[in-house]
Design an enzyme around this catalytic site. Sequence first.
Site, PDB file in Angstrom:
ATOM      1  N   SER A  78       0.129  -8.999   1.697  1.00 39.13           N
ATOM      2  CA  SER A  78      -1.329  -8.959   1.799  1.00 39.13           C
ATOM      3  C   SER A  78      -1.705  -8.724   3.246  1.00 39.13           C
ATOM      4  O   SER A  78      -1.048  -9.251   4.161  1.00 39.13           O
ATOM      5  CB  SER A  78      -1.930 -10.288   1.316  1.00 39.13           C
ATOM      6  OG  SER A  78      -3.309 -10.370   1.633  1.00 39.13           O
ATOM      7  N   GLN A 100      -9.257  -7.570 -10.251  1.00 39.75           N
ATOM      8  CA  GLN A 100      -9.859  -6.349  -9.723  1.00 39.75           C
ATOM      9  C   GLN A 100      -9.390  -5.135 -10.504  1.00 39.75           C
ATOM     10  O   GLN A 100     -10.188  -4.253 -10.853  1.00 39.75           O
ATOM     11  CB  GLN A 100      -9.506  -6.192  -8.243  1.00 39.75           C
ATOM     12  CG  GLN A 100      -9.910  -4.847  -7.654  1.00 39.75           C
ATOM     13  CD  GLN A 100      -9.542  -4.727  -6.187  1.00 39.75           C
ATOM     14  OE1 GLN A 100     -10.216  -5.295  -5.337  1.00 39.75           O
ATOM     15  NE2 GLN A 100      -8.475  -4.006  -5.892  1.00 39.75           N
ATOM     16  N   HIS A 156       0.829  -1.207   0.000  1.00 43.32           N
ATOM     17  CA  HIS A 156       0.000   0.000   0.000  1.00 43.32           C
ATOM     18  C   HIS A 156       0.867   1.264   0.000  1.00 43.32           C
ATOM     19  O   HIS A 156       0.577   2.223  -0.721  1.00 43.32           O
ATOM     20  CB  HIS A 156      -0.889   0.044   1.247  1.00 43.32           C
ATOM     21  CG  HIS A 156      -1.857  -1.085   1.366  1.00 43.32           C
ATOM     22  ND1 HIS A 156      -1.732  -2.069   2.317  1.00 43.32           N
ATOM     23  CD2 HIS A 156      -2.981  -1.386   0.659  1.00 43.32           C
ATOM     24  CE1 HIS A 156      -2.734  -2.909   2.208  1.00 43.32           C
ATOM     25  NE2 HIS A 156      -3.498  -2.534   1.203  1.00 43.32           N
TER      26      HIS A 156
END
Length: 286
Positions: A191, A157, A40
């Site tokens: 993750s 996604q 992230h």
Amino acid sequence: MQKPIVVHTREELLKELRALEERGVSLALVPTMGYLHEGHLSLVREGAARADRVAVSIFVNPTQFGPGEDLDRYPRDLSGDVEKLDAAGAWLVYAPKSPREVYPEGFQTWVDVEGLSLGLCGGKRPGHFRGVATVVCKLLTLFRPKVALFGQKDYQQLAVIRRMARDLDLDARTEVVGMPIVREPDGLAMSSRNAYLSADERRRALSLHRGLYAARALHEAGERDPARLIGAARDAMAGDVDRIDYVELVDADSLETVERVEDPVCLLVAAFVGRTRLIDNLVVGR
């Protein structure tokens, strides 16, 4: 540098965004479900290179979870996330305190990307991508960023979001950027769900990475039969994962299955290690 502004409501968010727009400041958006890791944060840093300010949304979106999935136990650590985002240089964090903030009473409009949502995770998690596409559409409409950044670990996604942005003309204002998977030193894809893994499960989870690279090695040796490449990945995972959800080889752009490998292709895997469902992928030939 000022710490990130943290807002919890649509009204608070719009106030900050209007002030930013009045100053002509460009914005990058990183949508997340929180419990942030280096993957992230790499998106935040890239956003800072592409725009004047970076905003991050933190929202565990209930509409993308199915019955019996891990919505209630999904890891959450807002204060820790804000500290990490401070260090990464984020300007603002939008963290709705409840789903009602995002889906108010009477909400009835959904975004369904029909073709790309079929198969792979879409086949195993019915309704998942409807929830993803809807919440991302709302975020892009609210923030109206110059750029929105997503990790390629969630390969399907990313394809769904790109198609949604193109079909709804959201890409007229916002560039959707996919960033490379960030891995641990031993190869495990980062993750938030890795937090669920015991030490033994963490070791066994490396088989997903081994499976992908076994298939790539076979491809580099000249193999072009999808069944053989998929078989190599499955063989490398056998005995370590508790259940394989899927191993599929698809066209890297359309996500359609291929009868013979014509580069580039993407090998995607989803498997359970213990109770934890993990995904990973590798693009070959690009």
